[in-house]
Design a protein around this motif. Structure first.
Motif, PDB file in Angstrom:
ATOM      1  N   VAL A   1       3.540   6.082  -2.763  1.00 23.61           N
ATOM      2  CA  VAL A   1       4.501   6.439  -3.342  1.00 23.61           C
ATOM      3  C   VAL A   1       4.709   6.644  -4.741  1.00 23.61           C
ATOM      4  CG1 VAL A   1       6.951   6.926  -3.293  1.00 23.61           C
ATOM      5  CG2 VAL A   1       5.676   5.981  -0.819  1.00 23.61           C
ATOM      6  N   MET A   2       4.016   5.322  -5.019  1.00 26.39           N
ATOM      7  CA  MET A   2       4.085   5.431  -6.877  1.00 26.39           C
ATOM      8  C   MET A   2       3.172   6.755  -7.142  1.00 26.39           C
ATOM      9  SD  MET A   2       4.818   2.017  -7.702  1.00 26.39           S
ATOM     10  CE  MET A   2       4.956   2.546  -9.639  1.00 26.39           C
ATOM     11  N   ARG A   3       2.002   6.640  -7.198  1.00 23.30           N
ATOM     12  CA  ARG A   3       0.853   7.824  -7.202  1.00 23.30           C
ATOM     13  C   ARG A   3       1.468   9.074  -7.254  1.00 23.30           C
ATOM     14  NH1 ARG A   3      -2.094   3.510  -5.367  1.00 23.30           N
ATOM     15  NH2 ARG A   3      -2.388   4.733  -3.003  1.00 23.30           N
ATOM     16  N   LEU A   4       1.848   9.419  -5.571  1.00 22.41           N
ATOM     17  CA  LEU A   4       2.766  10.417  -5.624  1.00 22.41           C
ATOM     18  C   LEU A   4       3.867  11.081  -6.793  1.00 22.41           C
ATOM     19  CD1 LEU A   4       2.991  10.932  -1.320  1.00 22.41           C
ATOM     20  CD2 LEU A   4       0.610  12.283  -3.070  1.00 22.41           C
TER      21      LEU A   4
ATOM     22  N   ASP B   1       8.291   3.733   6.586  1.00 21.32           N
ATOM     23  CA  ASP B   1       7.192   4.509   5.384  1.00 21.32           C
ATOM     24  C   ASP B   1       7.812   5.684   5.324  1.00 21.32           C
ATOM     25  OD1 ASP B   1       5.736   2.658   5.476  1.00 21.32           O
ATOM     26  OD2 ASP B   1       4.555   3.542   7.187  1.00 21.32           O
ATOM     27  N   ARG B   2       8.639   7.024   5.969  1.00 23.54           N
ATOM     28  CA  ARG B   2       9.722   7.764   5.370  1.00 23.54           C
ATOM     29  C   ARG B   2      10.422   8.033   4.689  1.00 23.54           C
ATOM     30  NH1 ARG B   2       7.923   8.471  11.053  1.00 23.54           N
ATOM     31  NH2 ARG B   2       6.765  10.531  11.194  1.00 23.54           N
ATOM     32  N   ASN B   3      11.523   6.793   4.845  1.00 24.06           N
ATOM     33  CA  ASN B   3      12.116   6.523   4.143  1.00 24.06           C
ATOM     34  C   ASN B   3      12.314   6.206   1.978  1.00 24.06           C
ATOM     35  OD1 ASN B   3      14.227   6.418   5.787  1.00 24.06           O
ATOM     36  ND2 ASN B   3      14.175   4.051   6.372  1.00 24.06           N
ATOM     37  N   ASN B   4      10.615   5.473   2.729  1.00 25.22           N
ATOM     38  CA  ASN B   4      10.178   4.703   1.235  1.00 25.22           C
ATOM     39  C   ASN B   4       9.668   6.413   0.098  1.00 25.22           C
ATOM     40  OD1 ASN B   4      10.748   2.045   1.466  1.00 25.22           O
ATOM     41  ND2 ASN B   4       8.260   1.809   2.200  1.00 25.22           N
TER      42      ASN B   4
ATOM     43  N   PRO C   1       5.391  13.434   4.423  1.00 25.42           N
ATOM     44  CA  PRO C   1       5.124  12.566   5.414  1.00 25.42           C
ATOM     45  C   PRO C   1       5.813  13.016   6.698  1.00 25.42           C
ATOM     46  CG  PRO C   1       6.336  11.776   4.099  1.00 25.42           C
ATOM     47  CD  PRO C   1       5.877  13.498   3.054  1.00 25.42           C
ATOM     48  N   ALA C   2       7.392  13.292   7.029  1.00 23.06           N
ATOM     49  CA  ALA C   2       7.843  13.887   7.606  1.00 23.06           C
ATOM     50  C   ALA C   2       6.784  14.810   9.234  1.00 23.06           C
ATOM     51  CB  ALA C   2       8.798  14.857   7.731  1.00 23.06           C
TER      52      ALA C   2
ATOM     53  N   ARG D   1       0.878  -1.204  -0.301  1.00 23.23           N
ATOM     54  CA  ARG D   1      -0.265  -0.193  -0.059  1.00 23.23           C
ATOM     55  C   ARG D   1       0.648   1.311   0.061  1.00 23.23           C
ATOM     56  NH1 ARG D   1      -1.712   4.249   3.378  1.00 23.23           N
ATOM     57  NH2 ARG D   1      -0.494   3.109   4.692  1.00 23.23           N
ATOM     58  N   THR D   2       1.899   1.305   1.014  1.00 16.04           N
ATOM     59  CA  THR D   2       2.548   2.292   1.311  1.00 16.04           C
ATOM     60  C   THR D   2       3.753   2.706  -0.470  1.00 16.04           C
ATOM     61  OG1 THR D   2       2.633   2.536   3.251  1.00 16.04           O
ATOM     62  CG2 THR D   2       5.103   4.081   1.897  1.00 16.04           C
TER      63      THR D   2
END
Length: 539
Positions: free
Chosen positions: A94-97, A445-448, A435-436, A89-90
């Motif tokens: 990320v890809m959509r963003l 998740d933040r690293n992704n 995200p931060a 999901r994450t």
């Protein structure tokens, strides 16, 4: 009795615009509707190239089913690596963003590449001066930094700094008129490219067959390697430190097949590049020879010639470079596997020499293919004419090419900074700041999100570099062609564009004479005896 003085030299009116030198073949025709009998040059090499492509496709067709079966079996057997639903999901979020910012980077790189043509035309002289001074400045600062860090690489950068500084000083102090000539060629060629944008379209369109070929070639290589690895065997050996290592060897047939595929990759890439080069050269030559009757689609006609009558010559010249690239790669592989310092030193020197030979042959081919484009010569004849040009105007040609290429190369740096900076600023809020501030997200998740941010910037920079490279290669091809046309037949430009001819003539009177010291003539560079003006002969 004194002899009467000779009449002043004049340029006779050109009765034709044919640039071909053999019956039934002319690269630039008076009447675009004329359909002379086609003469295919070096046709046997075109056939060999096409047969080799069939061979690559056959390799993929024979071994790909086995590869697919192995992949299916491995997938059916399961895998120890699993991805949780939360991670999927994450990753999807990320890809959509990243998607709109990836599109922004693609559009920014393309926009900059097209704008770069206008920038070069309007600021050609400034760009040449900046590029000339930037090289020694950059290497000087790098040398100072490495010396402060105590790095041994400072010696190499110091030598490079001295070479670039001496070259820039020689140009600035004694050869400023060459900057004027390079400026005029850049302004003229960018004007021709804006007049016939099909040249840029051809450069961008070449990316499609290149990508399709790379995909097919990768399938063939992976499938062949997968097949022959099963037939190989392992062995033990001692490395240069005396430690026991384990290696793997495949049958000789597999090695030869992979060697063929490696040569195929080099050869096909060279052919695609040189087809574009010959196409652009044909358009610029058509404009030079018959400015008022070029027609509405000179790029299409030039591309047809490159893919038909001149294709064999392109394949032959491209094969020479591909063979040298293959030999260099083999030397590099042997150097990495060498088990003593003497062998490594010898192989390193041989690889370095092969790299210089590769660069020289590529440069020679670049000029030879211009003759292929404007005269329809076979590759052997084009090489002979290129050698004559090198003998008479080699220094002028190299300096002009170097100055114009340095100016074009500035576009890489500027384009990368603008495109990457735009995406970095635009995407920071969505992929870093938001995200931060979200406490529900884990550190992974933040690293992704951060990884997506970095990859988006890198993608935009790569797009800017790739698009700018395509535009710069088009300009370089045009500059080379314009130089050859002017050196061979300046009278043609006088007949078609007297104003531009006067500007070229004013500058070249200062320096553009035979590099051996002989004065220029109306038909090009002077020789003893003067060579015939083959660029204005009837077929």
């Amino acid at each position: 009795l004194e002899q009467p003085p000779p009449p002043p030299a004049t340029f006779p009116p050109m009765e034709h615009n044919v640039v071909g030198v053999e019956r039934g073949y002319s690269q630039v025709e008076d009447d675009p509707r004329a359909k002379p009998e086609r003469v295919y040059k070096d046709a046997e090499w075109a056939i060999i190239f096409l047969v080799h492509l069939v061979g690559v496709v056959a390799c993929a067709a024979v071994f790909a089913p086995e590869l697919m079966a192995d992949v299916s079996a491995a997938h059916a057997g399961g895998s120890d690596i699993s991805i949780s639903a939360e991670d999927r999901r994450t990753a999807g979020h990320v890809m959509r963003l990243c998607a709109p910012f990836l599109a922004m980077g693609l559009a920014a790189g393309l926009a900059w590449a097209l704008a770069w043509i206008v920038v070069i035309q309007r600021f050609a002289s400034t760009l040449i001066w900046v590029a000339l001074i930037a090289a020694p400045t950059m290497f000087g600062l790098l040398t100072l930094y490495l010396m402060l860090m105590g790095s041994g690489a400072a010696l190499f950068t110091l030598i490079t700094f001295c070479i670039t500084a001496v070259y820039a000083g020689w140009i600035i102090m004694y050869q400023r008129h060459r900057i004027e000539f390079a400026t005029l060629t850049l302004e003229t060629v960018t004007g021709v490219i804006k007049l016939y944008p099909g040249t840029v379209v051809a450069s961008f369109a070449s990316s499609l067959p290149a990508c399709v070929w790379l995909f097919a070639w990768l399938i063939a290589v992976v499938a062949c390697a997968n097949h022959y690895i099963k037939l190989g065997h392992s062995f033990t050996y001692h490395d240069k430190y005396g430690q026991e290592r384990e290696g793997y060897d495949i049958p000789a047939g597999g090695k030869l097949l992979l060697l063929f595929l490696m040569l195929s990759n080099y050869w096909t890439a060279q052919v695609i590049t040189n087809v574009v080069h010959v196409t652009v050269s044909g358009v610029v030559a058509s404009w030079y020879m018959m400015t008022d009757r070029v027609g509405s689609s000179p790029t299409v006609l030039s591309f047809k010639r490159a893919m038909t009558t001149s294709f064999g010559s392109i394949c032959l010249g491209s094969l020479l470079v591909a063979l040298i690239q293959l030999l260099r790669q083999m030397l590099e592989n042997a150097r990495r596997q060498a088990d003593n310092w003497l062998a490594m030193l010898i192989l390193c020197c041989l690889s370095c020499c092969m790299g210089w030979i590769e660069a020289l042959v590529e440069l020679f081919n670049h000029w030879a293919f211009v003759y292929v484009a404007i005269k329809g010569s076979d590759f052997k004849t084009a090489a002979r004419e290129t050698w004559q040009l090198v003998q008479h105007k080699g220094l002028t040609a190299l300096v002009n090419m170097n100055l114009t290429q340095q100016a074009c190369n500035l576009g890489f740096l500027v384009g990368a900074v603008l495109s990457g900076g735009l995406v970095a600023v635009s995407a920071r809020s969505a992929l870093i700041d938001h995200p931060a501030g979200d406490e529900a997200l884990s550190e992974d998740d933040r690293n992704n999100y951060a990884a997506g941010y970095v990859l988006t910037i890198v993608f935009s920079i790569i797009c800017a570099l790739a698009f700018t490279a395509l535009v710069s290669s088009t300009i370089t091809s045009g500059v080379t062609t314009l130089f050859v046309c002017w050196a061979e037949d300046p009278a043609a430009l006088q007949a078609r564009n007297p104003t531009l001819h006067a500007r070229f003539d004013e500058i070249t009177e200062k320096f553009l004479r035979d590099d051996m010291g002989r004065p220029p003539t109306a038909s090009g560079y002077a020789a003893q005896p003067p060579p015939p003006n083959t660029m204005a002969q009837h077929p």
